[in-house]
Design a protein around this motif. Structure first.
Motif, PDB file in Angstrom:
ATOM      1  N   THR A 172      22.826   2.562   5.073  1.00 22.01           N
ATOM      2  CA  THR A 172      22.277   2.192   3.767  1.00 22.01           C
ATOM      3  C   THR A 172      22.421   0.679   3.585  1.00 22.01           C
ATOM      4  OG1 THR A 172      23.057   4.304   2.865  1.00 22.01           O
ATOM      5  CG2 THR A 172      22.360   2.645   1.277  1.00 22.01           C
ATOM      6  N   ASN A 173      21.407   0.047   2.978  1.00 22.31           N
ATOM      7  CA  ASN A 173      21.523  -1.391   2.718  1.00 22.31           C
ATOM      8  C   ASN A 173      21.636  -1.660   1.221  1.00 22.31           C
ATOM      9  OD1 ASN A 173      18.911  -1.067   1.749  1.00 22.31           O
ATOM     10  ND2 ASN A 173      17.928  -2.317   3.333  1.00 22.31           N
ATOM     11  N   GLN A 191      17.921   1.395   0.542  1.00 22.02           N
ATOM     12  CA  GLN A 191      17.113   1.992   1.594  1.00 22.02           C
ATOM     13  C   GLN A 191      18.056   2.661   2.599  1.00 22.02           C
ATOM     14  OE1 GLN A 191      15.288  -1.627   2.874  1.00 22.02           O
ATOM     15  NE2 GLN A 191      13.825  -1.677   1.180  1.00 22.02           N
ATOM     16  N   MET A 192      17.713   3.864   3.023  1.00 23.04           N
ATOM     17  CA  MET A 192      18.599   4.630   3.899  1.00 23.04           C
ATOM     18  C   MET A 192      17.917   4.936   5.228  1.00 23.04           C
ATOM     19  SD  MET A 192      20.160   7.325   1.102  1.00 23.04           S
ATOM     20  CE  MET A 192      21.412   7.956   2.229  1.00 23.04           C
ATOM     21  N   ALA A 193      18.746   5.201   6.237  1.00 21.33           N
ATOM     22  CA  ALA A 193      18.225   5.596   7.551  1.00 21.33           C
ATOM     23  C   ALA A 193      19.179   6.580   8.200  1.00 21.33           C
ATOM     24  CB  ALA A 193      18.038   4.378   8.449  1.00 21.33           C
ATOM     25  N   PRO A 233      21.702  -3.029   7.121  1.00 22.45           N
ATOM     26  CA  PRO A 233      22.589  -2.054   6.474  1.00 22.45           C
ATOM     27  C   PRO A 233      23.995  -2.619   6.269  1.00 22.45           C
ATOM     28  CG  PRO A 233      21.354  -1.025   8.254  1.00 22.45           C
ATOM     29  CD  PRO A 233      21.099  -2.494   8.362  1.00 22.45           C
ATOM     30  N   ASN A 234      24.576  -2.325   5.100  1.00 22.01           N
ATOM     31  CA  ASN A 234      25.949  -2.763   4.830  1.00 22.01           C
ATOM     32  C   ASN A 234      26.893  -1.579   4.600  1.00 22.01           C
ATOM     33  OD1 ASN A 234      24.949  -1.970   2.372  1.00 22.01           O
ATOM     34  ND2 ASN A 234      25.590  -3.803   1.260  1.00 22.01           N
ATOM     35  N   GLN A 235      26.343  -0.358   4.676  1.00 22.93           N
ATOM     36  CA  GLN A 235      27.170   0.848   4.635  1.00 22.93           C
ATOM     37  C   GLN A 235      26.795   1.711   5.838  1.00 22.93           C
ATOM     38  OE1 GLN A 235      27.447   2.859   0.699  1.00 22.93           O
ATOM     39  NE2 GLN A 235      26.167   1.193  -0.058  1.00 22.93           N
ATOM     40  N   ILE A 236      27.797   2.086   6.622  1.00 26.30           N
ATOM     41  CA  ILE A 236      27.544   2.809   7.872  1.00 26.30           C
ATOM     42  C   ILE A 236      28.523   3.967   7.997  1.00 26.30           C
ATOM     43  CG2 ILE A 236      27.365   2.617  10.389  1.00 26.30           C
ATOM     44  CD1 ILE A 236      27.083  -0.432   9.989  1.00 26.30           C
ATOM     45  N   ALA A 237      28.000   5.153   8.279  1.00 26.75           N
ATOM     46  CA  ALA A 237      28.833   6.320   8.560  1.00 26.75           C
ATOM     47  C   ALA A 237      28.301   6.966   9.836  1.00 26.75           C
ATOM     48  CB  ALA A 237      28.783   7.321   7.413  1.00 26.75           C
ATOM     49  N   SER A 238      29.182   7.620  10.592  1.00 20.23           N
ATOM     50  CA  SER A 238      28.715   8.195  11.857  1.00 20.23           C
ATOM     51  C   SER A 238      29.593   9.345  12.315  1.00 20.23           C
ATOM     52  CB  SER A 238      28.707   7.127  12.952  1.00 20.23           C
ATOM     53  OG  SER A 238      30.036   6.749  13.301  1.00 20.23           O
ATOM     54  N   ARG A 261       0.808  -1.221   0.000  1.00 20.17           N
ATOM     55  CA  ARG A 261       0.000   0.000   0.000  1.00 20.17           C
ATOM     56  C   ARG A 261       0.844   1.275   0.000  1.00 20.17           C
ATOM     57  NH1 ARG A 261      -4.023  -1.018   4.894  1.00 20.17           N
ATOM     58  NH2 ARG A 261      -4.200   1.264   4.729  1.00 20.17           N
ATOM     59  N   LEU A 262       2.084   1.174   0.468  1.00 17.23           N
ATOM     60  CA  LEU A 262       2.931   2.371   0.566  1.00 17.23           C
ATOM     61  C   LEU A 262       4.058   2.387  -0.458  1.00 17.23           C
ATOM     62  CD1 LEU A 262       3.113   2.665   4.455  1.00 17.23           C
ATOM     63  CD2 LEU A 262       1.818   4.100   2.879  1.00 17.23           C
ATOM     64  N   GLY A 263       4.171   1.337  -1.238  1.00 15.94           N
ATOM     65  CA  GLY A 263       5.222   1.295  -2.248  1.00 15.94           C
ATOM     66  C   GLY A 263       6.564   0.885  -1.673  1.00 15.94           C
ATOM     67  N   GLU A 264       7.634   1.439  -2.241  1.00 12.42           N
ATOM     68  CA  GLU A 264       8.991   1.049  -1.864  1.00 12.42           C
ATOM     69  C   GLU A 264       9.543   1.939  -0.757  1.00 12.42           C
ATOM     70  OE1 GLU A 264      11.550   0.970  -5.227  1.00 12.42           O
ATOM     71  OE2 GLU A 264      10.367  -0.524  -6.320  1.00 12.42           O
ATOM     72  N   LEU A 265      10.229   1.301   0.179  1.00  6.42           N
ATOM     73  CA  LEU A 265      10.874   2.043   1.268  1.00  6.42           C
ATOM     74  C   LEU A 265      12.045   2.858   0.731  1.00  6.42           C
ATOM     75  CD1 LEU A 265      11.393   2.689   4.266  1.00  6.42           C
ATOM     76  CD2 LEU A 265      12.722   0.571   4.391  1.00  6.42           C
ATOM     77  N   LYS A 266      12.103   4.111   1.137  1.00  7.89           N
ATOM     78  CA  LYS A 266      13.180   5.001   0.712  1.00  7.89           C
ATOM     79  C   LYS A 266      14.067   5.444   1.876  1.00  7.89           C
ATOM     80  CE  LYS A 266      11.794   5.006  -3.563  1.00  7.89           C
ATOM     81  NZ  LYS A 266      12.609   4.389  -4.632  1.00  7.89           N
ATOM     82  N   LEU A 267      13.448   5.969   2.933  1.00  4.83           N
ATOM     83  CA  LEU A 267      14.230   6.606   3.998  1.00  4.83           C
ATOM     84  C   LEU A 267      13.544   6.468   5.352  1.00  4.83           C
ATOM     85  CD1 LEU A 267      16.623   8.529   4.797  1.00  4.83           C
ATOM     86  CD2 LEU A 267      15.092  10.440   4.291  1.00  4.83           C
TER      87      LEU A 267
END
Length: 327
Positions: free
Chosen positions: A219-220, A224-226, A196-201, A144-150
């Motif tokens: 990011t995975n 998809q990002m967080a 996630p397979n890419q992590i920055a902090s 119902r919401l489509g693809e996850l982006k962020l």
């Protein structure tokens, strides 16, 4: 559905969470079977408060008690692996307060012990058990919401700038990541298709050397990002926002959430989703744990716990931030 037996629960620890566990069982007309605590007097007072029949003079007795089925560990983070080793080796099922261990190496050891002794090991992560999250997953999975982006996560507590309290105390595994970041990252993992397979902090350390304030970008493989913003010395709302191409979901007070608002992109109309009750958070955990122990359904999500611990361990390695037990 098969009838679930009532298992004998023991609490290791007598703090806030142990009180909530005792109350959750009381609401069901049940009682904790026993209590173990570093201080016998505190254990005795706790037992008298809730009418618990058995108090151990030493902590090790809880592991050796053949009548104990499940142990809930709610002691400080840095003690968890010590108690997990003993509990799992004695064939006890364990529900352990977050953060379940200090790092992924400790968790791997605990998982191996649980598998060897054929018992259930799980982290007491409310996000995995609150009904609102399962309801939202149904909506998302229906497309119902489509693809996850962020995903955007906030969790900020204002703790007194007292370097001796547990939040800032390095000797008690203090810091934002293990205390509140574990919630935000568990939320992210729940909604992301893969870990996630890419992590920055970025991190700001307190004078004691633990993380006081943190910003994380994840990011995975699916793109998809967080983003995650954490602080132990600046209040901010416990808010999670999950943005899809057809709409976005907002949850406040997400660690024990019961209400979400979906806003649809095409016309801006909103849908309110409600499920579960914040006050029943511990009851949901107890019910899910007993289903897992009974072999009926395992929704404890130890795999997500492992993914989150891997992220947290990687972050602390990059910061060069360790605890005494790791040195």
């Amino acid at each position: 559905m098969a009838q679930i037996k009532h298992y004998n629960w023991a609490t290791l620890g007598t703090g806030v969470i142990a009180n909530q566990l005792a109350q959750a069982l009381e609401d069901q007309g049940r009682k904790l079977y026993s209590v173990a605590n570093r201080s016998y007097d505190k254990g005795l007072a706790f037992a008298q408060k809730y009418g618990i029949a058995k108090v151990y003079e030493t902590i090790d007795e809880v592991f050796e008690d053949p009548e104990v089925d499940i142990i809930y560990i709610s002691t400080p983070h840095n003690t968890h692996i010590h108690f997990l080793r003993k509990a799992l080796a004695h064939g006890k099922h364990v529900l352990c307060e977050k953060s379940i261990t200090l790092n992924s190496e400790e968790l791997a050891e605990a998982v191996q012990l649980a598998e060897k002794n054929h018992v259930i090991l799980a982290e007491a992560m409310t996000i995995f058990h609150m009904p609102i999250y399962r309801k939202l997953s149904e909506i998302v999975n229906a497309g119902r919401l489509g693809e996850l982006k962020l995903i955007q996560m906030n969790f900020g507590s204002y703790k007194d700038y007292d370097m001796t309290n547990r939040f800032f105390n390095r000797d008690l595994a203090g810091g934002a990541l293990l205390d509140i970041g574990v919630y935000a990252l568990s939320f992210v993992r729940w909604f992301m298709t893969s870990s996630p397979n890419q992590i920055a902090s970025q991190v700001k350390l307190a004078p004691t050397g633990v993380d006081e304030q943190v910003g994380i970008l994840l990011t995975n493989e699916e793109g998809q990002m967080a983003t995650v913003a954490l602080s132990l010395h600046a209040k901010q709302p416990k808010r999670g926002t999950i943005a899809y191409d057809k709409g976005y979901i907002e949850l406040y007070e997400y660690p024990r959430g019961q209400k979400a608002v979906i806003t649809y992109t095409d016309d801006g109309h909103q849908e309110i989703i409600e499920a579960g009750d914040t006050a029943q958070a511990l009851a949901y955990e107890v019910a899910d744990m007993e289903k897992a122990v009974a072999g009926i359904e395992n929704t404890m999500h130890l795999d997500y716990t492992q993914d989150v611990m891997t992220i947290m361990s990687q972050l602390r390695r990059e910061w060069g931030m360790t605890y005494p037990e790791e040195e």
